[in-house]
Design a protein around this motif. Structure first.
Motif, PDB file in Angstrom:
ATOM      1  N   ILE A  64      -7.570  -8.284  -5.363  1.00  0.00           N
ATOM      2  CA  ILE A  64      -7.413  -7.502  -6.599  1.00  0.00           C
ATOM      3  C   ILE A  64      -7.036  -6.052  -6.314  1.00  0.00           C
ATOM      4  CG2 ILE A  64      -8.920  -8.969  -7.982  1.00  0.00           C
ATOM      5  CD1 ILE A  64     -11.194  -7.051  -7.507  1.00  0.00           C
ATOM      6  N   GLY A  65      -6.632  -5.755  -5.075  1.00  0.00           N
ATOM      7  CA  GLY A  65      -6.122  -4.427  -4.751  1.00  0.00           C
ATOM      8  C   GLY A  65      -7.148  -3.344  -4.621  1.00  0.00           C
ATOM      9  N   LEU A  66      -8.365  -3.691  -4.191  1.00  0.00           N
ATOM     10  CA  LEU A  66      -9.435  -2.701  -4.071  1.00  0.00           C
ATOM     11  C   LEU A  66      -9.873  -2.479  -2.626  1.00  0.00           C
ATOM     12  CD1 LEU A  66     -11.768  -3.705  -7.059  1.00  0.00           C
ATOM     13  CD2 LEU A  66     -10.080  -1.851  -6.963  1.00  0.00           C
ATOM     14  N   TRP A  67      -8.972  -2.743  -1.681  1.00  0.00           N
ATOM     15  CA  TRP A  67      -9.385  -2.600  -0.282  1.00  0.00           C
ATOM     16  C   TRP A  67      -8.634  -1.454   0.394  1.00  0.00           C
ATOM     17  CZ3 TRP A  67     -13.458  -3.085   2.158  1.00  0.00           C
ATOM     18  CH2 TRP A  67     -13.525  -3.167   3.559  1.00  0.00           C
ATOM     19  N   THR A  68      -7.366  -1.600   0.689  1.00  0.00           N
ATOM     20  CA  THR A  68      -6.583  -0.519   1.289  1.00  0.00           C
ATOM     21  C   THR A  68      -5.841   0.202   0.165  1.00  0.00           C
ATOM     22  OG1 THR A  68      -4.911  -2.196   1.776  1.00  0.00           O
ATOM     23  CG2 THR A  68      -6.335  -1.513   3.589  1.00  0.00           C
ATOM     24  N   LEU A  69      -6.424   1.264  -0.344  1.00  0.00           N
ATOM     25  CA  LEU A  69      -5.956   1.870  -1.590  1.00  0.00           C
ATOM     26  C   LEU A  69      -4.652   2.638  -1.433  1.00  0.00           C
ATOM     27  CD1 LEU A  69      -9.373   3.168  -2.997  1.00  0.00           C
ATOM     28  CD2 LEU A  69      -8.310   0.916  -3.238  1.00  0.00           C
ATOM     29  N   GLU A  70      -4.343   3.128  -0.233  1.00  0.00           N
ATOM     30  CA  GLU A  70      -3.121   3.902  -0.029  1.00  0.00           C
ATOM     31  C   GLU A  70      -2.021   3.073   0.632  1.00  0.00           C
ATOM     32  OE1 GLU A  70      -3.481   8.107   1.124  1.00  0.00           O
ATOM     33  OE2 GLU A  70      -5.640   7.763   1.251  1.00  0.00           O
ATOM     34  N   LEU A  71      -2.204   1.765   0.666  1.00  0.00           N
ATOM     35  CA  LEU A  71      -1.202   0.890   1.266  1.00  0.00           C
ATOM     36  C   LEU A  71       0.102   0.978   0.485  1.00  0.00           C
ATOM     37  CD1 LEU A  71      -0.832  -1.296   3.506  1.00  0.00           C
ATOM     38  CD2 LEU A  71      -1.365  -2.998   1.740  1.00  0.00           C
ATOM     39  N   PRO A  72       1.236   1.309   1.148  1.00  0.00           N
ATOM     40  CA  PRO A  72       2.510   1.460   0.417  1.00  0.00           C
ATOM     41  C   PRO A  72       3.011   0.133  -0.146  1.00  0.00           C
ATOM     42  CG  PRO A  72       2.842   1.691   2.794  1.00  0.00           C
ATOM     43  CD  PRO A  72       1.366   1.623   2.574  1.00  0.00           C
ATOM     44  N   GLN A  73       3.854   0.223  -1.157  1.00  0.00           N
ATOM     45  CA  GLN A  73       4.367  -0.964  -1.833  1.00  0.00           C
ATOM     46  C   GLN A  73       5.147  -1.901  -0.913  1.00  0.00           C
ATOM     47  OE1 GLN A  73       6.475   0.424  -5.276  1.00  0.00           O
ATOM     48  NE2 GLN A  73       4.604   0.833  -6.438  1.00  0.00           N
ATOM     49  N   PRO A  74       5.979  -1.392   0.028  1.00  0.00           N
ATOM     50  CA  PRO A  74       6.698  -2.319   0.915  1.00  0.00           C
ATOM     51  C   PRO A  74       5.777  -3.212   1.738  1.00  0.00           C
ATOM     52  CG  PRO A  74       7.688  -0.142   1.011  1.00  0.00           C
ATOM     53  CD  PRO A  74       6.425  -0.003   0.217  1.00  0.00           C
ATOM     54  N   MET A  75       4.508  -2.792   1.931  1.00  0.00           N
ATOM     55  CA  MET A  75       3.553  -3.592   2.691  1.00  0.00           C
ATOM     56  C   MET A  75       2.647  -4.422   1.790  1.00  0.00           C
ATOM     57  SD  MET A  75       2.360  -1.171   5.860  1.00  0.00           S
ATOM     58  CE  MET A  75       3.483  -0.785   7.207  1.00  0.00           C
ATOM     59  N   GLY A  76       2.949  -4.427   0.501  1.00  0.00           N
ATOM     60  CA  GLY A  76       2.167  -5.241  -0.412  1.00  0.00           C
ATOM     61  C   GLY A  76       1.084  -4.505  -1.160  1.00  0.00           C
ATOM     62  N   GLY A  77       1.048  -3.164  -1.046  1.00  0.00           N
ATOM     63  CA  GLY A  77       0.038  -2.380  -1.721  1.00  0.00           C
ATOM     64  C   GLY A  77       0.550  -1.779  -3.009  1.00  0.00           C
ATOM     65  N   ALA A  78      -0.291  -0.924  -3.606  1.00  0.00           N
ATOM     66  CA  ALA A  78       0.082  -0.270  -4.855  1.00  0.00           C
ATOM     67  C   ALA A  78       0.223   1.231  -4.696  1.00  0.00           C
ATOM     68  CB  ALA A  78      -0.954  -0.574  -5.933  1.00  0.00           C
ATOM     69  N   ALA A  79      -0.175   1.768  -3.516  1.00  0.00           N
ATOM     70  CA  ALA A  79      -0.093   3.211  -3.246  1.00  0.00           C
ATOM     71  C   ALA A  79      -0.702   4.000  -4.401  1.00  0.00           C
ATOM     72  CB  ALA A  79       1.346   3.631  -2.992  1.00  0.00           C
ATOM     73  N   LEU A  80      -1.986   3.783  -4.662  1.00  0.00           N
ATOM     74  CA  LEU A  80      -2.665   4.397  -5.799  1.00  0.00           C
ATOM     75  C   LEU A  80      -2.753   5.903  -5.639  1.00  0.00           C
ATOM     76  CD1 LEU A  80      -5.615   1.861  -6.221  1.00  0.00           C
ATOM     77  CD2 LEU A  80      -3.441   1.919  -7.449  1.00  0.00           C
ATOM     78  N   GLY A  81      -2.710   6.608  -6.766  1.00  0.00           N
ATOM     79  CA  GLY A  81      -2.834   8.052  -6.770  1.00  0.00           C
ATOM     80  C   GLY A  81      -4.274   8.493  -6.556  1.00  0.00           C
ATOM     81  N   ALA A  82      -4.460   9.808  -6.451  1.00  0.00           N
ATOM     82  CA  ALA A  82      -5.785  10.353  -6.167  1.00  0.00           C
ATOM     83  C   ALA A  82      -6.771  10.079  -7.302  1.00  0.00           C
ATOM     84  CB  ALA A  82      -5.681  11.851  -5.895  1.00  0.00           C
ATOM     85  N   VAL A  83      -6.337  10.202  -8.552  1.00  0.00           N
ATOM     86  CA  VAL A  83      -7.242   9.944  -9.683  1.00  0.00           C
ATOM     87  C   VAL A  83      -7.703   8.493  -9.674  1.00  0.00           C
ATOM     88  CG1 VAL A  83      -7.387   9.785 -12.195  1.00  0.00           C
ATOM     89  CG2 VAL A  83      -6.321  11.790 -11.141  1.00  0.00           C
ATOM     90  N   ALA A  84      -6.787   7.571  -9.442  1.00  0.00           N
ATOM     91  CA  ALA A  84      -7.158   6.151  -9.401  1.00  0.00           C
ATOM     92  C   ALA A  84      -8.140   5.884  -8.262  1.00  0.00           C
ATOM     93  CB  ALA A  84      -5.908   5.292  -9.234  1.00  0.00           C
ATOM     94  N   ARG A  85      -7.930   6.500  -7.108  1.00  0.00           N
ATOM     95  CA  ARG A  85      -8.842   6.292  -5.980  1.00  0.00           C
ATOM     96  C   ARG A  85     -10.222   6.870  -6.280  1.00  0.00           C
ATOM     97  NH1 ARG A  85      -4.298   8.048  -3.079  1.00  0.00           N
ATOM     98  NH2 ARG A  85      -5.341   9.937  -2.347  1.00  0.00           N
ATOM     99  N   VAL A  86     -10.258   8.007  -6.953  1.00  0.00           N
ATOM    100  CA  VAL A  86     -11.542   8.598  -7.349  1.00  0.00           C
ATOM    101  C   VAL A  86     -12.291   7.659  -8.293  1.00  0.00           C
ATOM    102  CG1 VAL A  86     -12.541  10.391  -8.828  1.00  0.00           C
ATOM    103  CG2 VAL A  86     -11.048  11.033  -6.941  1.00  0.00           C
TER     104      VAL A  86
END
Length: 374
Positions: A64-86
């Motif tokens: 559900i995308g709650l593990w590697t929060l800064e993972l870039p999109q080309p690697m399968g992540g969402a690259a969440l912003g600072a507010v979302a990570r907070v």
């Protein structure tokens, strides 16, 4: 400045809250339960999640995308912003279970270690011991000398909180120029050793990282002053966010207990002293929340945010420490029982006050800026 959450941020917050409630808070009873009614003499046994449970939680968090929060999109992540990570770290702070998203800076995915960091086969730790006092690296004493065939680090010894990591991010200043360099040093590198791992609390350890005639290839110089400063600021923001979650849990539990607990014919919630304690805490929680969200918002909009992150960490962590203390007082004897989370929150927040900027040092630095301002 608009701190209204977007629809995506609301969805992220709700997803994290549901995961924490269903997967983590629901496991607290089994995790905190003691095998024996009374602890034997000596140091208490270190608590840890069972490997099978931890692996299952990691798998579900990844889904559900709650593990590697800064993972870039080309690697399968969402690259969440600072507010979302907070928002995510705040929800994970509501539980005493030692499980939270991994904090890997985005620039590390562009290095040779990126794929292994992304799939979890490589773990990363920050070797920023010299930043814990002041919250910055202006007094960094470790030096390096850059040569054609690599960088030689001066012999040094520091404390690290995750001594079992495979990779360490280590800052040092260039001899002569004082330019800061950020190195990715592998655990098995010649000249690096990790030893003397001891229990810091029942949930955390500390070890000693030592460098002796350590030479690092030039390609492992992965960042400079800004990257190191951004790492510290993000750690401060994550701590502030976790502190908000701890305080939220303590406040909610204290209100519920005060409404139900009756002493000498009165509910605790009917006593003015309890009302004032909880009212003051709710105000402190709200102000700390806005400070933390403001700093994260500035980071997302590429505005200066390092000072704001330090201020948010200082205010939020101290507030969470106070919240844990209030929860212990309101719950009475239950508050210090290991089957309840409040004593663990108290120990954790006390430790957090000593990391990435101690309150007295942050106050001194802020005061110097006020005095020197024209």
């Amino acid at each position: 400045m608009d701190l209204k959450l977007t629809e995506e941020e609301k969805l992220i917050k709700d997803t994290a809250a549901q995961f924490v409630d269903r997967e983590l808070v629901a496991r607290e009873g089994a995790y905190l339960r003691q095998a024996r009614p009374f602890l034997p003499p000596g140091d208490p046994v270190r608590r840890a999640l069972e490997p099978g449970i931890r692996d299952e939680l990691v798998r579900r968090a990844r889904q559900i995308g709650l593990w590697t929060l800064e993972l870039p999109q080309p690697m399968g992540g969402a690259a969440l912003g600072a507010v979302a990570r907070v928002l995510i770290h705040r929800e994970f702070g509501r539980t005493v279970i030692p499980f939270r998203p991994v904090a890997i800076p985005a620039f590390m995915y562009e290095t040779a270690y990126g794929e292994r960091l992304a799939d979890g086969s490589l773990s990363l730790a920050l070797a920023f011991d010299e930043a814990h006092k002041t919250g910055e690296l202006s007094r960094l004493r470790t030096l390096y000398r850059q040569e054609a065939d690599g960088c030689t680090l001066r012999d040094s010894s520091i404390s690290v909180s995750n001594g079992r990591a495979d990779l360490f991010l280590f800052p040092a200043r260039e001899q002569g120029t004082q330019r800061l360099g950020l190195f990715a040093i592998e655990r098995e590198s010649p000249g690096l050793s990790v030893s003397d791992e001891v229990d810091l609390t029942t949930d955390a350890t500390v070890a000693r990282l030592t460098l002796r005639q350590c030479k690092i290839p030039n390609e492992q110089l992965v960042g400079y002053e800004y990257e190191a400063g951004a790492l510290i600021a993000m750690e401060q923001l994550h701590m502030a966010a976790r502190a908000l979650g701890i305080a939220t849990r303590c406040l909610a539990a204290s209100i519920e207990h005060a409404r139900n607990r009756v002493t000498f014919g009165w509910r605790l919630s009917e006593r003015q002293a309890i009302q004032w304690m909880l009212a003051d805490l709710s105000i402190e929680l709200r102000t700390s929340t806005w400070l933390t969200l403001e700093s994260a918002w500035r980071a997302d909009h590429e505005l200066p945010y390092f000072e704001e992150a330090a201020l948010a960490k200082k205010r939020a962590v101290k507030m969470a420490f106070h919240a844990a203390d209030i929860a212990i007082q309101v719950h009475g004897g239950y508050g210090v029982c290991k089957e309840f989370p409040f004593e663990a929150f108290y120990r954790e927040t006390r430790l957090m006050r000593l990391l990435y900027g101690r309150e007295g040092e942050l106050d001194r630095a802020r005061g110097e800026r006020f005095i020197s301002a024209e």
